[in-house]
Motif scaffolding. Structure first.
Motif, PDB file in Angstrom:
ATOM      1  N   MET A  38       3.876 -34.909 -63.676  1.00 11.05           N
ATOM      2  CA  MET A  38       4.217 -36.112 -62.921  1.00 11.05           C
ATOM      3  C   MET A  38       4.805 -35.761 -61.560  1.00 11.05           C
ATOM      4  O   MET A  38       5.478 -36.576 -60.941  1.00 11.05           O
ATOM      5  CB  MET A  38       5.184 -36.978 -63.726  1.00 11.05           C
ATOM      6  CG  MET A  38       4.583 -37.485 -65.032  1.00 11.05           C
ATOM      7  SD  MET A  38       5.642 -38.657 -65.867  1.00 11.05           S
ATOM      8  CE  MET A  38       4.652 -39.067 -67.306  1.00 11.05           C
ATOM      9  N   THR A  81       1.591 -42.586 -62.329  1.00  6.36           N
ATOM     10  CA  THR A  81       2.975 -42.996 -62.614  1.00  6.36           C
ATOM     11  C   THR A  81       3.691 -43.530 -61.375  1.00  6.36           C
ATOM     12  O   THR A  81       4.795 -44.081 -61.501  1.00  6.36           O
ATOM     13  CB  THR A  81       3.785 -41.819 -63.194  1.00  6.36           C
ATOM     14  OG1 THR A  81       3.709 -40.703 -62.302  1.00  6.36           O
ATOM     15  CG2 THR A  81       3.283 -41.427 -64.559  1.00  6.36           C
ATOM     16  N   PHE A  86       2.006 -49.037 -63.067  1.00 11.12           N
ATOM     17  CA  PHE A  86       2.700 -48.258 -64.087  1.00 11.12           C
ATOM     18  C   PHE A  86       4.060 -48.887 -64.404  1.00 11.12           C
ATOM     19  O   PHE A  86       4.427 -49.057 -65.569  1.00 11.12           O
ATOM     20  CB  PHE A  86       2.871 -46.819 -63.605  1.00 11.12           C
ATOM     21  CG  PHE A  86       3.497 -45.904 -64.626  1.00 11.12           C
ATOM     22  CD1 PHE A  86       2.747 -45.410 -65.682  1.00 11.12           C
ATOM     23  CD2 PHE A  86       4.839 -45.542 -64.535  1.00 11.12           C
ATOM     24  CE1 PHE A  86       3.312 -44.573 -66.624  1.00 11.12           C
ATOM     25  CE2 PHE A  86       5.416 -44.713 -65.471  1.00 11.12           C
ATOM     26  CZ  PHE A  86       4.649 -44.218 -66.520  1.00 11.12           C
ATOM     27  N   LEU A 114      11.510 -42.182 -61.159  1.00  8.30           N
ATOM     28  CA  LEU A 114      10.556 -42.093 -62.272  1.00  8.30           C
ATOM     29  C   LEU A 114      11.284 -41.736 -63.568  1.00  8.30           C
ATOM     30  O   LEU A 114      10.989 -42.291 -64.631  1.00  8.30           O
ATOM     31  CB  LEU A 114       9.477 -41.051 -61.961  1.00  8.30           C
ATOM     32  CG  LEU A 114       8.422 -40.841 -63.045  1.00  8.30           C
ATOM     33  CD1 LEU A 114       7.660 -42.131 -63.321  1.00  8.30           C
ATOM     34  CD2 LEU A 114       7.459 -39.731 -62.660  1.00  8.30           C
ATOM     35  N   LEU A 118      11.277 -43.966 -67.076  1.00 14.03           N
ATOM     36  CA  LEU A 118      10.760 -43.467 -68.352  1.00 14.03           C
ATOM     37  C   LEU A 118      11.841 -43.256 -69.408  1.00 14.03           C
ATOM     38  O   LEU A 118      11.558 -43.271 -70.607  1.00 14.03           O
ATOM     39  CB  LEU A 118      10.009 -42.145 -68.127  1.00 14.03           C
ATOM     40  CG  LEU A 118       8.671 -42.277 -67.405  1.00 14.03           C
ATOM     41  CD1 LEU A 118       8.142 -40.908 -67.013  1.00 14.03           C
ATOM     42  CD2 LEU A 118       7.659 -42.996 -68.291  1.00 14.03           C
TER      43      LEU A 118
END
Lengths: 237, 133
Positions: A38, A81, A86, A114, A118
């Motif tokens: 990622m 992502t 996303f 990010l 997540l």
């Protein structure tokens, strides 16, 4: 499908190495494993014996266009992502991963956004720490707003540990005391890791007796125990 | 014995060697100023009291919480340890962590492990301030 985030607040801590070899060690142990790069750097693939010019399938590419190396399904997830869709999918509770396998995500050190997106969906966040002064100082930045010692679902790994070095040895002891059970182990400094990447070879093929390889395999067993997929738990029972 | 060590000794033909990993005792660790700084840093050990620091509370709330599924899966790393390394039933969670920790590193220091890492670090900090260390 346990999602394992690999993220360090300090760049250069070896997060990609940990992510790649954690996924490979999980696959070796018989678990399904997917590794998703990622990061914009796109360097995770080097630990899978690929060259910088090699392309790996996008996270959203069809399954039949996948690439499996070392038992790990390898995907590039930076584009997907960081697309607005996303974030929307996560908000709707839709994870773009599927199956009963471990998903190991390599997240860049400066991509806290990010990581935060997540984290609510993750079973575990693995934080590699360099046994250096700057590596320890960066521990103040793991999750802003929550004291390090109070972080749940977070496991620390000392990476590139050279116990012949005075500060590294002391830092190891200090972190063991400070982090308690949150420090799940260490990976020793091992030049064969660098050599394998430079030769575009998998580490187990280049240096089967690598100390770092033995260390990450041990850590993978611990992590698999911590967040095994429900199906694996049933099988074990 | 670690696999890399076993391989090395096998290559050298030195099968008569005994091998043991020794963990450094924490009391032998040099107290670098950075360690002291980290011990005193509220981002490491102590959360600022919510009533005294509303801003911190807001920031903490902004930090994402793990999913309920993750909660079921992971009880704060504890299940990762083998049963043989589990400490006695009367121990506090912190001391359990510490006992397991020493046990994981070979069990050499398990009896020397302090009961509470917070208390130990506070004691060390006090001794540093008093110039005893």
């Amino acid at each position: 499908m346990p999602l394992i985030l690999c993220h360090s607040p300090k760049g250069g801590a070896g997060t990609s190495f940990v992510a790649a070899h954690l996924a490979m060690a999980l696959a070796e142990a018989g678990h399904g494993a997917t590794a998703i790069d990622m990061t914009r750097q796109d360097s995770l693939k080097l630990y899978f014996g690929l060259k910088p010019i090699s392309e790996i399938p996008d996270l959203e590419a069809p399954e039949n266009q996948g690439l499996t190396i070392g038992g790990v399904s390898l995907r590039q997830g930076w584009r997907a992502t960081h697309a607005p869709a996303f974030a929307d999918a996560l908000d709707n509770g839709e994870l773009p991963f599927s199956g009963g396998t471990f998903v190991v995500a390599d997240i860049a050190s400066d991509d806290a956004a990010l990581r935060d997106q997540l984290l609510p969906h993750a079973s575990l966040m693995v934080v590699p720490v360099s046994p250096t002064a700057l590596g320890l100082a960066a521990l103040t930045q793991v999750i802003p707003g929550t004291p390090l010692i109070d972080l749940d679902y977070t496991a620390f790994i000392i990476n590139r540990l050279d116990e012949t070095r005075r500060f590294a040895r002391n830092a190891h002891s200090f972190l063991r005391e400070l982090l308690g059970g949150k420090l799940i182990g260490s990976i020793h400094e091992d030049e064969s890791v660098n050599e394998a990447a430079a030769m575009a070879k998998l580490l187990p093929a280049h240096a089967p007796a690598s100390g770092a390889l033995a260390d990450i395999r041990t850590l993978a067993k611990t992590i698999a125990q911590v967040c095994a997929p429900p199906q694996a738990e049933e099988d074990a029972a | 014995m670690r696999k890399d060590v076993a391989n090395l000794l096998a290559k050298l033909g030195k099968r008569e060697f005994h091998y043991q990993e020794f963990a450094d005792r924490f009391s032998d660790v040099e107290l670098w100023p950075l360690f002291e700084t980290l011990i005193h840093d509220p981002r490491i050990l102590n959360a600022p009291p919510a009533e005294d620091n509303a801003e911190a509370a807001v920031t903490a709330n902004a930090a994402p919480a793990p999913s309920p599924a993750a909660t079921a899966t992971l009880a704060a790393i504890t299940p990762a340890r083998p049963e043989s390394e589990t400490s006695g039933g009367e121990a506090t969670p912190a001391s359990k962590d510490l006992s397991n920790l020493f046990a994981r590193y070979g069990g050499q220091n398990a009896e020397d492990a302090p009961g509470d890492v917070h208390a130990l670090l506070q004691k060390l900090a006090q001794q540093i301030e008093q110039g005893k260390l």
